[in-house]
Design an enzyme around this catalytic site. Structure first.
Site, short mmCIF file in Angstrom:
data_model
loop_
_atom_site.label_atom_id
_atom_site.label_comp_id
_atom_site.label_asym_id
_atom_site.label_seq_id
_atom_site.Cartn_x
_atom_site.Cartn_y
_atom_site.Cartn_z
N SER A 82 0.78 -1.26 -0.14
CA SER A 82 0.07 -0.12 -0.01
C SER A 82 1.00 1.26 -0.01
CB SER A 82 -0.90 0.08 1.15
OG SER A 82 -1.46 1.14 1.40
N TYR B 105 -1.45 -0.89 10.49
CA TYR B 105 -1.58 -1.37 8.87
C TYR B 105 -0.36 -1.03 8.31
CZ TYR B 105 -3.85 -1.07 4.37
OH TYR B 105 -3.86 -1.46 3.02
#
Length: 327
Positions: A140, A153
């Site tokens: 990401s 995350y």
């Protein structure tokens, strides 16, 4: 390998029930690939497999379970004869500040997003090496931009990126290429779930361009399908993310300063959410996929700080039923 295409190749995708995994499966199947769909939610997997056509198989599997992953790998090889591409995509997102997030939720995020990638790639790698294929690790842009409320995350995705970078060097001489996928906010269940978080979900909407924009799932799926066919080192959607990756070190202090006020507000709002709904509910993984991961394995598989959650914030009592801890 300029003439390498996905037609006739076998592509195994984890996290294939929804979002990037499902969209990629449909697109590579349309290009003539065999697809092995691995993930939770059997009804969703079956639905996506039907959309992919007759050269699709699905396997219910939690990527934190090495034995289940091996069964999915073996089933794929039995069905299609081998594996050319593995896309390690399964992941969850949990929002919350480090000092008040449920430790079980934090550790579960690392367990799925980082150790799940490792287990997936390790199990599939002998077959990919045999075919001189391609590994795509889905990270990401959060691997490069580390905002408040995203420690679990961001850490998991930065770890996945580093894992892929090391693997790339290790297997190049074996004819295997390794890519990393970097995405901004894509229109998936996960992103919609994050935006709906009652205490911190609104902060992205309040952020400036480009982080307040959501990009179509079709754009990401097209980018991934092209990236697999091109065996690319980077798959980046949207394209401005490339500049961010190149300039990440120089931009980091500027991004930190821009987030200071937001972080203080998010910290206060998340603490209030913990007080009102409890640590576990406030820290639960977002979106339908996150709910499925929680249902599959509500406890962190291995011991850690999660086993001592009550010690970290004496003034905030966790809800007593640890069997329903956020995953």
């Amino acid at each position: 390998m300029a003439d390498w295409t996905t037609s006739g190749k076998t592509v195994l995708i984890t996290g294939a029930a929804r979002g990037l995994g499902a969209e990629t499966a449909r697109r590579v199947a349309a290009r003539g690939a065999n697809v092995a769909l691995v993930g939770l939610e059997p009804e969703e997997l079956q639905r996506v497999a039907a959309q992919c056509g007759t050269n699709a198989a699905w396997f219910e599997c939690d990527v934190t379970d090495a034995d289940a992953l091996q069964r999915a790998i073996d089933g794929t090889v039995d069905r299609f004869g081998g594996i050319d591409v593995v896309m390690a995509n399964a992941g969850i997102a949990t929002g919350g500040m480090v000092r008040s997030i449920d430790p079980a939720a934090f550790e579960r995020t690392i367990e799925i997003n980082l150790l799940g990638v490792w287990r997936t790639v390790r199990a599939a790698l002998p077959h990919v090496i045999e075919r001189e294929g391609y590994v795509l690790v889905i990270a990401s842009l959060a691997a490069a931009v580390h905002g408040p409320g995203m420690a679990a995350y961001s850490a998991s995705k930065a770890g996945a990126e580093a894992f892929a970078d090391s693997l790339r060097v290790e297997v190049k001489h074996l004819g295997v290429d390794v890519g990393v996928g970097y995405f901004s906010f894509i229109d998936t269940d996960m992103v919609r779930g994050g935006d709906a978080h009652p205490s911190i979900g609104h902060f992205r909407k309040d952020a400036g361009w480009p982080f307040n924009r959501t990009y179509p799932l079709s754009m990401a799926g097209q980018g991934i399908a092209d990236g697999i066919e091109g065996r690319r080192r980077w798959v980046v959607v949207p394209s401005w993310g490339r500049a961010l990756l190149v300039l990440r070190t120089a931009l980091a202090p500027l991004l930190d300063r821009a987030s200071h006020d937001t972080a203080a507000q998010a910290d206060a709002e998340f603490l209030k959410d913990v007080e009102e709904r409890g640590m576990q509910a406030a820290s639960s993984p977002v979106g339908a996929g996150g709910a499925a991961a929680h249902k599959a394995a509500p406890e962190t598989p291995r011991g850690g700080q999660a086993d001592r959650a009550v010690e970290i914030e004496p003034e905030i009592e966790p809800e007593p039923d640890r069997e329903t801890a956020a995953s």
